[in-house]
Design a protein around this motif. Structure first.
Motif, PDB file in Angstrom:
ATOM      1  N   PHE A 149      -7.926  -0.992  -1.710  1.00  0.00           N
ATOM      2  CA  PHE A 149      -8.296  -1.900  -2.806  1.00  0.00           C
ATOM      3  C   PHE A 149      -7.656  -1.523  -4.139  1.00  0.00           C
ATOM      4  CE2 PHE A 149     -11.360   1.471  -3.760  1.00  0.00           C
ATOM      5  CZ  PHE A 149     -11.319   1.475  -5.144  1.00  0.00           C
ATOM      6  N   ILE A 155       0.765  -1.588  -3.741  1.00  0.00           N
ATOM      7  CA  ILE A 155       0.848  -0.985  -2.398  1.00  0.00           C
ATOM      8  C   ILE A 155       1.334  -1.983  -1.336  1.00  0.00           C
ATOM      9  CG2 ILE A 155      -0.435   0.224  -0.586  1.00  0.00           C
ATOM     10  CD1 ILE A 155      -1.739   1.865  -2.837  1.00  0.00           C
ATOM     11  N   PRO A 174      -4.434  -6.930   4.000  1.00  0.00           N
ATOM     12  CA  PRO A 174      -4.803  -6.315   2.727  1.00  0.00           C
ATOM     13  C   PRO A 174      -6.280  -5.930   2.683  1.00  0.00           C
ATOM     14  CG  PRO A 174      -4.523  -8.691   2.470  1.00  0.00           C
ATOM     15  CD  PRO A 174      -4.244  -8.375   3.916  1.00  0.00           C
ATOM     16  N   SER A 175      -6.650  -5.189   1.647  1.00  0.00           N
ATOM     17  CA  SER A 175      -8.060  -4.822   1.476  1.00  0.00           C
ATOM     18  C   SER A 175      -8.902  -6.082   1.346  1.00  0.00           C
ATOM     19  CB  SER A 175      -8.230  -3.974   0.216  1.00  0.00           C
ATOM     20  OG  SER A 175      -9.618  -3.812  -0.044  1.00  0.00           O
ATOM     21  N   GLN A 177     -11.510  -6.195  -0.217  1.00  0.00           N
ATOM     22  CA  GLN A 177     -12.204  -6.187  -1.518  1.00  0.00           C
ATOM     23  C   GLN A 177     -11.413  -6.930  -2.601  1.00  0.00           C
ATOM     24  OE1 GLN A 177     -14.902  -2.662  -2.233  1.00  0.00           O
ATOM     25  NE2 GLN A 177     -13.236  -1.650  -1.196  1.00  0.00           N
ATOM     26  N   ARG A 206     -12.278  -3.434  10.324  1.00  0.00           N
ATOM     27  CA  ARG A 206     -11.890  -2.529  11.413  1.00  0.00           C
ATOM     28  C   ARG A 206     -11.377  -3.256  12.670  1.00  0.00           C
ATOM     29  NH1 ARG A 206     -14.460   2.933  13.791  1.00  0.00           N
ATOM     30  NH2 ARG A 206     -13.098   3.009  15.568  1.00  0.00           N
ATOM     31  N   VAL A 224      -2.341   2.838   3.827  1.00  0.00           N
ATOM     32  CA  VAL A 224      -2.751   3.596   2.633  1.00  0.00           C
ATOM     33  C   VAL A 224      -4.251   3.398   2.483  1.00  0.00           C
ATOM     34  CG1 VAL A 224      -2.489   3.913   0.154  1.00  0.00           C
ATOM     35  CG2 VAL A 224      -0.506   3.229   1.514  1.00  0.00           C
ATOM     36  N   GLY A 225      -4.994   4.494   2.317  1.00  0.00           N
ATOM     37  CA  GLY A 225      -6.446   4.393   2.157  1.00  0.00           C
ATOM     38  C   GLY A 225      -7.082   5.770   2.185  1.00  0.00           C
ATOM     39  N   SER A 226      -8.333   5.820   2.620  1.00  0.00           N
ATOM     40  CA  SER A 226      -9.107   7.067   2.533  1.00  0.00           C
ATOM     41  C   SER A 226      -8.760   8.020   3.687  1.00  0.00           C
ATOM     42  CB  SER A 226     -10.592   6.729   2.575  1.00  0.00           C
ATOM     43  OG  SER A 226     -10.867   6.055   3.774  1.00  0.00           O
ATOM     44  N   ILE A 233      -6.263   6.000  11.756  1.00  0.00           N
ATOM     45  CA  ILE A 233      -5.082   5.136  11.910  1.00  0.00           C
ATOM     46  C   ILE A 233      -3.945   5.932  12.565  1.00  0.00           C
ATOM     47  CG2 ILE A 233      -3.242   3.922  10.579  1.00  0.00           C
ATOM     48  CD1 ILE A 233      -5.775   2.346  10.175  1.00  0.00           C
ATOM     49  N   GLY A 249      -6.348  10.179   1.101  1.00  0.00           N
ATOM     50  CA  GLY A 249      -6.998  10.536  -0.167  1.00  0.00           C
ATOM     51  C   GLY A 249      -6.401  11.764  -0.838  1.00  0.00           C
ATOM     52  N   CYS A 281      -4.995   7.338  -6.485  1.00  0.00           N
ATOM     53  CA  CYS A 281      -4.777   8.485  -5.599  1.00  0.00           C
ATOM     54  C   CYS A 281      -4.009   9.583  -6.320  1.00  0.00           C
ATOM     55  CB  CYS A 281      -4.027   8.069  -4.351  1.00  0.00           C
ATOM     56  SG  CYS A 281      -2.358   7.564  -4.725  1.00  0.00           S
ATOM     57  N   PHE A 448       7.563   8.317  -2.183  1.00  0.00           N
ATOM     58  CA  PHE A 448       6.215   8.760  -2.558  1.00  0.00           C
ATOM     59  C   PHE A 448       5.789   9.801  -1.527  1.00  0.00           C
ATOM     60  CE2 PHE A 448       1.673   8.712  -2.862  1.00  0.00           C
ATOM     61  CZ  PHE A 448       1.421   8.468  -4.198  1.00  0.00           C
TER      62      PHE A 448
END
Ligand code: NAD
Length: 497
Positions: A149, A155, A174-175, A177, A206, A224-226, A233, A249, A281, A448
């Motif tokens: 998000f 991203i 995409p997210s 949120q 999910r 990309v996420g937590s 993943i 993260g 991040c 990155f």
């Protein structure tokens, strides 16, 4: 209530799903749209169409693919403010920060427009008599991206422009949120003349991600996420024989040496810790003061106390709300844990309010002193406007602390001593290092490059590494008989050259 369409087989279509999720404005808590969980038929249609379109897209000359990116970057620039406004509505980011989110994505599209030179292979003449070898980079097929998000423009734009410029087709999830910004990016991509079906956008959570991770026709996954989701993943995607790059993260430390420029240190710490409400991040969440530098903590507290969150269009606001009520509750409970585990709460951002926006998910700037590595406030990625101060006796102690962290996304050192900076750059086990730069995010011609628990995979986002990730190398060795000497009899053993 507006509904968010999907982008399947080149058309913006309403989902037939019976499962919908709310998209809210985090500054007001108003529901501003509903986003579907794609049905299995819709997922199938998107993946199959991406596979079908790949057959013609991979044959499209590289300069034509590059021209799509040139038109796309121009369109993004001419719609920059409008995209940023949508982004502010669904994330709460201040307008200037939202413009930055879009801009960092546009820079990747500019980079993708250089794809021909980036895809160049290698060649060596005369590897044996009359034998030459060259290599090509060829696209993989259908690639997929799953995005978080916190940067709904940047991203997605790290992923699909590079993948598509290389000749792949792409399915983006995409997210849930903040899906309005990515949909606007897709509309503009369509307007830029990208062939129908080259990019597909599906929505969900999910279940939809699992389809992408397990479908045999998807060759590569960018995530990309937590951390927990990033690990899931990577494990699931690789178990299904896919190429996976999984950005996760972070917990980023900034080391402050006593010889640093004090005002620059204070400015850097305030901006890098609470900017975007700490939901970056690459945010600095730990300040490590070496020796006498810790005397600056009271001034840091004063500087942070002048900062306040507010509405996206309030020029006096330094940052916006957290993304959701759950995110605010989580951050507030981590602040409580910090206090109960013995850290000194120098500034408490809990219970923060903003005039006229009583339902927003606000957290004020929060500063802890005397934090130690065993505390939850140190071990967890807080993802809020919370800065933890720690003390170290020497540069070596500061480096050891950072190298013991399971994360390795970003770090920085502030010093005026070249030798100190040199040692830090060399010894630190973190993938992105700033010297007197608090958030050292590399521009798109680099990559990155998070490390350790902040990244699972080997080829990183954008730069040359993205081209390697989204392509396969083919090496061709050819012999043309230009002289009698190069003709050979049947060989039954390896020839020594
Ligand atoms: P998240 O992991 O909750 O969600 C990311 C994506 O995964 C979303 O599209 C979501 O729908 C999907 N997802 C969520 N749970 C899932 C599950 N159980 N199975 C499959 N898919 C699932 O992350 P977030 O809260 O949206 O984003 C914040 C996180 O992203 C932070 O941890 C931040 O550090 C990280 N991040 C990392 C980088 C980086 O480059 N390393 C960059 C930006 C954000």
């Amino acid at each position: 209530m507006p509904t968010v369409p999907q982008f399947i087989a080149g058309e913006f279509v309403q989902s037939c799903s019976s499962k919908w999720m709310d998209v809210t404005n985090p500054a007001t808590n108003d529901v501003i749209a509903q986003v579907p969980c794609a049905t299995s038929d819709e997922m199938r249609q998107a993946i199959d169409n991406a596979g079908e379109v790949f057959k013609s897209w991979k044959e499209t000359p590289v300069s034509e693919r590059a021209r799509v990116m040139m038109r796309y970057q121009a369109l993004l620039k001419s719609h920059h403010d409008e995209i940023a406004e949508t982004l502010s509505q669904e994330t709460g980011k201040t307008f200037e920060d939202a413009r930055g989110d879009v801009w960092r994505g546009i820079e990747v599209v500019e980079h993708a427009a250089n794809v021909a030179t980036l895809m160049m292979g290698e060649t060596v003449e005369n590897v044996a008599r009359d034998v030459d070898t060259h290599s090509w980079t060829q696209p993989l097929g259908v690639c997929a991206g799953i995005t978080p998000f916190n940067f709904p423009a940047m991203i997605p734009l790290w992923m699909f422009p590079m993948a598509i410029a290389c000749g792949n087709t792409f399915v983006l999830k995409p997210s849930e949120q903040d899906p309005l910004t990515p949909m606007r990016l897709a509309e503009l991509f369509d307007q830029a003349g990208a062939p129908k079906g080259v990019l597909q956008v599906v929505h969900g959570a999910r279940e939809q991600v699992d389809t992408l991770l397990t479908d045999p026709s998807i060759r590569a996954i960018s995530f990309v996420g937590s951390v927990p989701v990033g690990q899931y993943i990577y494990e699931t995607g690789t178990r299904h024989m896919k190429r996976v790059q999984s950005f996760a993260g972070a917990k980023n430390h900034m080391v402050i040496m006593p010889d640093a420029d004090k005002q620059q240190v204070l400015n850097a710490l305030v901006g890098a810790s609470v900017g975007a409400a700490g939901q970056r991040c690459m945010a600095i969440s730990v300040a490590v003061f070496v020796g006498a530098a810790q005397q600056w903590i009271p001034e840091l507290k004063d500087a942070m106390a002048t900062v306040r969150p507010g509405a996206w269009n309030d020029p006096g606001a330094s940052y916006g709300p957290l993304i959701s009520a759950e995110a605010r509750e989580r951050v507030e409970s981590l602040i409580a844990t910090g206090e109960s585990q013995g850290a000194t709460l120098l500034l408490d951002g809990r219970g923060c309010t903003v005039d006229g926006l009583p339902e927003g998910h606000w957290v004020g700037p929060t500063l802890f002193g005397d934090v130690t590595p065993d505390m939850e406030i140190y071990r967890e990625e807080v993802f809020g406007p919370v800065l933890s101060c720690m003390n170290a006796d020497s540069l070596g102690d500061a480096i050891e602390l950072i190298n013991n962290s399971p994360y390795g996304n970003g770090t920085a050192i502030f010093t005026n001593h070249g030798g100190v900076a040199r040692r830090f750059q060399h010894d630190i086990e973190v993938g992105q290092v700033g010297v007197n730069v608090p958030i050292p995010v590399p521009l798109p011609f680099f990559s990155f490059t998070g490390w350790k628990g902040s990244f699972y995979g080997d080829q990183h986002a954008y730069g040359k590494q993205a081209v390697r990730f989204y392509t396969e190398t083919k090496t061709v060795t050819s012999r043309w008989f230009s002289t009698e000497a190069s003709r050979s009899d049947a060989n039954f053993s390896i020839q020594l050259r």
